[in-house]
Design a protein around this motif. Structure first.
Motif, PDB file in Angstrom:
ATOM      1  N   UNK A 571    -126.459  31.354 -26.775  1.00  0.00           N
ATOM      2  CA  UNK A 571    -125.723  32.562 -27.177  1.00  0.00           C
ATOM      3  C   UNK A 571    -124.574  32.848 -26.218  1.00  0.00           C
ATOM      4  N   UNK A 572    -124.790  32.604 -24.939  1.00  0.00           N
ATOM      5  CA  UNK A 572    -123.731  32.834 -23.956  1.00  0.00           C
ATOM      6  C   UNK A 572    -122.544  31.915 -24.204  1.00  0.00           C
ATOM      7  N   UNK A 573    -122.834  30.655 -24.536  1.00  0.00           N
ATOM      8  CA  UNK A 573    -121.748  29.716 -24.809  1.00  0.00           C
ATOM      9  C   UNK A 573    -121.019  30.066 -26.102  1.00  0.00           C
ATOM     10  N   UNK A 574    -121.779  30.453 -27.127  1.00  0.00           N
ATOM     11  CA  UNK A 574    -121.156  30.794 -28.415  1.00  0.00           C
ATOM     12  C   UNK A 574    -120.297  32.040 -28.284  1.00  0.00           C
ATOM     13  N   UNK A 575    -120.733  33.003 -27.449  1.00  0.00           N
ATOM     14  CA  UNK A 575    -119.963  34.246 -27.301  1.00  0.00           C
ATOM     15  C   UNK A 575    -118.604  34.013 -26.650  1.00  0.00           C
ATOM     16  N   UNK A 576    -118.446  32.883 -25.962  1.00  0.00           N
ATOM     17  CA  UNK A 576    -117.170  32.576 -25.322  1.00  0.00           C
ATOM     18  C   UNK A 576    -116.240  31.770 -26.222  1.00  0.00           C
ATOM     19  N   UNK A 577    -116.681  31.443 -27.419  1.00  0.00           N
ATOM     20  CA  UNK A 577    -115.861  30.658 -28.344  1.00  0.00           C
ATOM     21  C   UNK A 577    -114.815  31.561 -28.995  1.00  0.00           C
ATOM     22  N   UNK A 578    -113.539  31.293 -28.749  1.00  0.00           N
ATOM     23  CA  UNK A 578    -112.463  32.118 -29.292  1.00  0.00           C
ATOM     24  C   UNK A 578    -112.388  31.986 -30.810  1.00  0.00           C
ATOM     25  N   UNK A 579    -112.634  30.792 -31.298  1.00  0.00           N
ATOM     26  CA  UNK A 579    -112.548  30.580 -32.752  1.00  0.00           C
ATOM     27  C   UNK A 579    -113.612  31.379 -33.485  1.00  0.00           C
ATOM     28  N   UNK A 580    -114.844  31.416 -32.930  1.00  0.00           N
ATOM     29  CA  UNK A 580    -115.906  32.205 -33.564  1.00  0.00           C
ATOM     30  C   UNK A 580    -115.596  33.698 -33.495  1.00  0.00           C
ATOM     31  N   UNK A 581    -115.003  34.132 -32.412  1.00  0.00           N
ATOM     32  CA  UNK A 581    -114.659  35.544 -32.307  1.00  0.00           C
ATOM     33  C   UNK A 581    -113.599  35.923 -33.335  1.00  0.00           C
ATOM     34  N   UNK A 582    -112.681  35.008 -33.602  1.00  0.00           N
ATOM     35  CA  UNK A 582    -111.645  35.293 -34.601  1.00  0.00           C
ATOM     36  C   UNK A 582    -112.247  35.451 -35.999  1.00  0.00           C
ATOM     37  N   UNK A 583    -113.267  34.662 -36.288  1.00  0.00           N
ATOM     38  CA  UNK A 583    -113.855  34.751 -37.630  1.00  0.00           C
ATOM     39  C   UNK A 583    -114.720  35.993 -37.801  1.00  0.00           C
ATOM     40  N   UNK A 584    -115.260  36.521 -36.714  1.00  0.00           N
ATOM     41  CA  UNK A 584    -116.091  37.727 -36.789  1.00  0.00           C
ATOM     42  C   UNK A 584    -115.608  38.747 -35.764  1.00  0.00           C
ATOM     43  N   UNK A 585    -114.413  39.234 -35.936  1.00  0.00           N
ATOM     44  CA  UNK A 585    -113.884  40.170 -34.937  1.00  0.00           C
ATOM     45  C   UNK A 585    -114.581  41.523 -35.019  1.00  0.00           C
ATOM     46  N   UNK A 586    -114.769  42.122 -33.877  1.00  0.00           N
ATOM     47  CA  UNK A 586    -115.352  43.470 -33.817  1.00  0.00           C
ATOM     48  C   UNK A 586    -114.216  44.456 -33.595  1.00  0.00           C
ATOM     49  N   UNK A 587    -114.043  45.328 -34.601  1.00  0.00           N
ATOM     50  CA  UNK A 587    -112.969  46.298 -34.516  1.00  0.00           C
ATOM     51  C   UNK A 587    -113.324  47.376 -33.488  1.00  0.00           C
ATOM     52  N   UNK A 588    -112.324  47.832 -32.786  1.00  0.00           N
ATOM     53  CA  UNK A 588    -112.521  48.882 -31.788  1.00  0.00           C
ATOM     54  C   UNK A 588    -112.621  50.223 -32.506  1.00  0.00           C
TER      55      UNK A 588
END
Length: 713
Positions: A571-588
């Motif tokens: 999970x720590x490694x996946x959380x650092x993936x920029x591509x995965x963050x782009x697909x599931x962005x968390x809105x502020x």
């Protein structure tokens, strides 16, 4: 092109000028015009000329070196050197003097009267004024008394003193040998005080500094009374060179003395160098070491000139700096280590000794001096008196102490006798790159000469990689298995029943031995928690499996590897993936703010109104052949009660309405219908995704927060 500097350094020429009993100074008349530029190079010096506007333009070539061109000085000096080489056989002494003592068009220092006659046979225009003061490379010299003199040009005492005028006064000093360096250091220390006061260039000096400067400026008039003998030692005598260094909180420096030993020994100051301490304060031992570093460079330069064939001695009154110089550089911090290494290299073959502070002439240099005090200082002019005595009378060196300050901090952790070969590797963040690197290592060890890499090479290289990682990070468990056949109960992998396979790899024992899974899936390789290779492996499988989620990714990895930490590591490694963050962005989303004042107080109907538009709508025209017409509706919203009007109509609310509005409706606004949890606020330099409703998340632009403007809520 300007050309390199091929003439000797000015300091070296002046030092030679102080070593010969007979001296001559002269200028080569029209030196540049004496050097002819032959074709075709002279065509690079063409000029266009005509006597009048009506005349035709004529082209002229300048056949001699032209003053003002960038390469003029190099060409002239190079020609003089070539002349000395060509005429070296008939005039050996003159040739040597020309090669070693020529500074542009000036010549200084002749060894004997015979050499003087050789120069008179040349076509140069010589100058030697034996009864008048002369300028030798900018240095005043009185041939009658054979003394070096100093003078300061007239100063403007009527103008208002400022930092600019102080710098202008200090710049009037010309002392390439550093014979009056203590006076100059005193002035530079005062100038540094002006910098600490953050004064502008033309700002008047404060009262206290003004009085100090006036006293210092008035004392500079006595510089003209200072003189030094040109010759520092007698010929055909034993010569020793002694260098002294010292430092204070204001400055540090080094001074050199030449001792001539015969029936009557003599000692004279030769030159000195000084530096003002930096504004960023350093400790006294570090400044003392900087002074020793400066002394080492000057002493090495003197030794390389070959002028003084005797012994070289270096003196310091700092026991700490002396102990550093005698110790191993690798023991100390970077600042000390670098300078100690340089000092040891430059002063190789020289002897370092300790001198008491009261007998150290460099102490005068490091603190600065007024001209009136310098004139009377025998210590500065001739050095300490023990230099004239035998070596047995010299001060005994201080007891060598083991240095305890500025030592390099070392942390030694002995967890495994095996080194981690992956540490420092440039492919440490790439599991694919590490596999190929260790595959080549496997080929090298087993002397496999086939070209490229095969699948077997990569598999064996991967096993070699994992084996070294396990030996470096899991050595205690491996050692326990080799000794007792199992790990301790306190081990983090005791639940896995690990074992060592015939290849020396640590694998999971587990409970799946009777399953139909492949051997690697039944007994995956164990990887340590938090190791760079483990993180690189997880990232590699994450990309290879099209950015799978943590649980699916862990299931795929455990078919071959067993990373300690399991789901947390993945999970720590996946959380650092920029591509995965782009697909599931968390809105502020921040907590809902308080209602504005206008919505909480009664007012006349539509006194506070919000305007919005709805639509578009289409209505048909009365003419049947025309297409529908697009239109919008203006919506006026009354802030207090959210009443909506689509037309201009004013009503006067009744008193009963406002009472019921306050008691029944207003209390309904107490709850937050959304945005109920506080979220982390954005800060400057945060990297964010900018949401664009017209683009998919993978194409949302990256941005950096420059500033955050906070509201009242």
């Amino acid at each position: 092109m300007t050309g390199p500097v091929i003439q000797p350094a000015l300091l070296n020429i002046l030092i030679q000028f102080r070593t010969y009993p007979v001296a001559l100074t002269g200028d080569i008349c029209k030196m540049y015009r004496c050097v002819k530029v032959s074709p075709p190079d002279n065509f690079l010096q063409c000029i266009l000329w005509r006597d009048s506007i009506q005349s035709e333009v004529q082209v002229y070539t300048l056949d001699t070196v032209t003053y003002g061109t960038r390469a003029a000085s190099f060409l002239a000096v190079r020609e003089m050197h070539q002349l000395a080489i060509d005429e070296g056989n008939p005039y050996p002494l003159g040739s040597a003097a020309l090669l070693s003592m020529l500074m542009i068009s000036s010549l200084a220092a002749i060894r004997s009267q015979r050499c003087l006659m050789e120069f008179q046979k040349t076509t140069w225009r010589n100058f030697y004024g034996f009864m008048m003061e002369a300028k030798t490379l900018g240095l005043a010299w009185d041939p009658a008394s054979d003394q070096l003199l100093f003078a300061l040009s007239a100063m403007d005492t009527n103008s208002r003193p400022s930092k600019r005028s102080v710098l202008s006064t200090i710049a009037r000093f010309y002392d390439p040998l550093g014979l009056i360096n203590p006076v100059i250091v005193r002035c530079k220390i005062f100038l540094q005080q002006l910098w600490r006061e953050h004064l502008d260039w033309d700002e008047s000096l404060p009262t206290e500094l003004l009085s100090t400067w006036i006293d210092l400026r008035n004392s500079l008039a006595s510089i003209s009374r200072i003189s030094f003998p040109r010759v520092v030692h007698h010929s055909s005598t034993i010569v020793e060179v002694h260098g002294f260094c010292d430092a204070s909180m204001e400055a540090y420096g080094a001074c050199i003395y030449v001792v001539s030993r015969q029936r009557e020994s003599s000692s004279n100051v030769l030159c000195s160098k000084s530096r003002i301490a930096p504004l960023k304060s350093l400790s006294i031992p570090k400044l003392e070491l900087s002074g020793a570093h400066l002394l080492a460079k000057v002493m090495r330069n003197l030794k390389e000139t070959g002028i003084f064939p005797g012994q070289f001695y270096c003196w310091s009154d700092s026991s700490t700096a002396s102990s550093w110089i005698r110790d191993e550089p690798a023991k100390f911090q970077v600042f000390v280590a670098n300078r100690v290494a340089t000092i040891q290299e430059l002063t190789q073959g020289m002897e370092w000794r300790h001198v008491p502070t009261l007998l150290n002439p460099a102490d005068i240099l490091s603190r600065g001096s007024l001209p009136s005090y310098l004139i009377q200082s025998e210590l500065w002019f001739h050095g300490p008196s023990f230099l004239l005595g035998s070596k047995d009378e010299w001060p005994v060196s201080a007891v060598s102490e083991t240095p305890t300050i500025e030592l390099r901090k070392r942390v030694l952790l002995i967890a495994s006798p095996h080194a981690d070969l992956t540490s420092g590797c440039k492919f440490a963040n790439s599991f694919f790159g590490m596999q190929r690197t260790f595959a080549y290592m496997h080929k090298f060890v087993h002397r496999l000469r086939h070209p490229g890499l095969t699948v077997s090479d990569i598999q064996q290289g991967t096993h070699l990689l994992v084996r070294h990682v396990q030996l470096a990070s899991l050595w205690s468990d491996i050692k326990e298995i080799r000794r007792n056949g199992k790990v301790r109960k306190s081990s983090s992998i005791s639940s896995l029943s690990p074992f060592i396979d015939p290849s020396g790899l640590l694998r999971v024992g587990g409970r799946l031995g009777n399953s139909s899974l492949p051997f690697n899936a039944q007994h995956p390789l164990i990887l340590p928690k938090g190791h760079p290779v483990t993180s690189a492996m997880i990232s590699y499988y994450h990309q290879r499996n099209l950015h799978a989620g943590p649980r699916a990714l862990l299931a795929k990895i455990r078919l071959e590897y067993w990373p300690i930490g399991g789901i947390k590591a993945v999970s720590k490694a996946v959380s650092k993936c920029v591509r995965c963050f782009r697909t599931r962005p968390r809105m502020v989303e921040h907590i809902m703010g308080d209602l504005p004042k206008e919505r909480l107080e009664g007012s006349r109907a539509f006194e506070v109104t919000g305007v919005d538009y709805c639509g578009p709508f289409f209505y048909r025209s009365e003419i049947r052949t025309r297409p529908p017409i697009k239109c919008y509706i203006s919506v006026f919203i009354y802030f207090t009660s959210k009443a909506i009007h689509m037309e201009l109509r004013v009503t006067k609310p009744q008193q009963t309405f406002w009472r019921r509005w306050r008691e029944e409706y207003l209390t309904l606004l107490q709850e937050r219908s959304k945005w109920r949890k506080p979220a982390k606020n954005l800060c400057g330099n945060d990297v964010v995704l900018v949401k664009d409703e017209n683009l998919p998340p993978m194409r949302w632009p990256l941005a950096r927060v420059v500033d955050v403007v906070k509201g009242k809520d």
